[in-house]
Scaffold this motif. Structure first.
Motif, short mmCIF file in Angstrom:
data_model
loop_
_atom_site.label_atom_id
_atom_site.label_comp_id
_atom_site.label_asym_id
_atom_site.label_seq_id
_atom_site.Cartn_x
_atom_site.Cartn_y
_atom_site.Cartn_z
N ASP A 83 -7.02 -6.99 5.34
CA ASP A 83 -7.23 -5.73 4.62
C ASP A 83 -7.75 -4.64 5.55
N GLU A 84 -8.65 -5.01 6.47
CA GLU A 84 -9.17 -4.02 7.42
C GLU A 84 -8.07 -3.52 8.35
N THR B 268 -4.85 -3.49 7.72
CA THR B 268 -3.94 -2.68 6.92
C THR B 268 -4.53 -1.30 6.65
N ASP B 269 -5.83 -1.24 6.37
CA ASP B 269 -6.49 0.06 6.18
C ASP B 269 -6.32 0.93 7.42
N ARG B 270 -6.53 0.33 8.61
CA ARG B 270 -6.37 1.09 9.86
C ARG B 270 -4.93 1.57 10.01
N ARG C 149 0.83 -1.22 0.00
CA ARG C 149 0.00 0.00 0.00
C ARG C 149 0.85 1.26 0.00
N VAL D 277 -2.67 2.17 7.62
CA VAL D 277 -2.39 3.25 6.65
C VAL D 277 -3.01 4.55 7.15
N SER D 278 -4.25 4.50 7.61
CA SER D 278 -4.91 5.71 8.12
C SER D 278 -4.17 6.29 9.31
N HIS E 193 -0.94 7.93 8.18
CA HIS E 193 -1.21 9.24 7.55
C HIS E 193 -1.52 10.29 8.61
#
Length: 169
Positions: free
Chosen positions: A154-155, A157-159, A27, A161-162, A165
């Protein structure tokens, strides 16, 4: 994160470092290094036999991870490492001061269940208690984020990445 950082995905055994690390690297568009690959054979043998590593066992491993991270400075990368103690993270930071930690956290029962169902890994569930006993969560002066491991890769990893950021906003 706007500039490429080296991210150390940390946590006790079974939190998903080896699953989330490559997903996170993908990602972020940077290479991934498996922290277990930096262990000397003697460390692998000890853990396979159910013997917890000592700090003396871990120093060369942590220094090797730090050297890899230092070599990726300004280029970015993701590497996994349990990095359970502050002293272990300090050892990595001594070689690569700008690393960012993603601490994968979760309920002990969930982590034990995941460990019991994974195949081909040297770390027995018997060492999970020693991992939790050793764990020192990230402190306020350490650059990093805690990410819960509930949900799909995936969930999670999304957390991650957020949260990463959020460190630079």
């Amino acid at each position: 994160m706007s500039t490429p950082h080296v991210v150390v995905v940390m946590g006790v055994a079974g939190t998903g470092k080896t699953t989330i690390g490559p997903l996170l690297a993908s990602r972020l568009g940077v290479p991934y290094a498996e922290g277990d690959d930096f262990h000397p054979e003697a460390n692998i043998a000890k853990m396979t036999a159910g013997t917890p590593l000592t700090d003396e066992d871990r120093w060369p491993w942590l220094e090797a991870i730090g050297a890899w991270a230092h070599g990726r400075a300004g280029l970015g990368g993701v590497v996994s490492s349990s990095a359970l103690k502050r002293a272990y993270r300090d050892r990595i930071r001594s070689a690569a001061p700008d690393v960012v930690f993603v601490h994968l956290t979760g309920d002990r029962a969930l982590i034990e269940d995941r460990m019991a169902h994974r195949q081909g890994h040297f770390m027995p569930t018997a060492l999970l208690d020693s991992q939790f006993a050793t764990l020192q969560p990230l402190q306020a002066d350490e650059t990093g984020v805690a990410v819960d491991v509930t949900g799909s890769p995936d969930e999670i990893t999304d957390r991650a990445v957020s949260a990463l950021h959020g460190l630079t906003e």
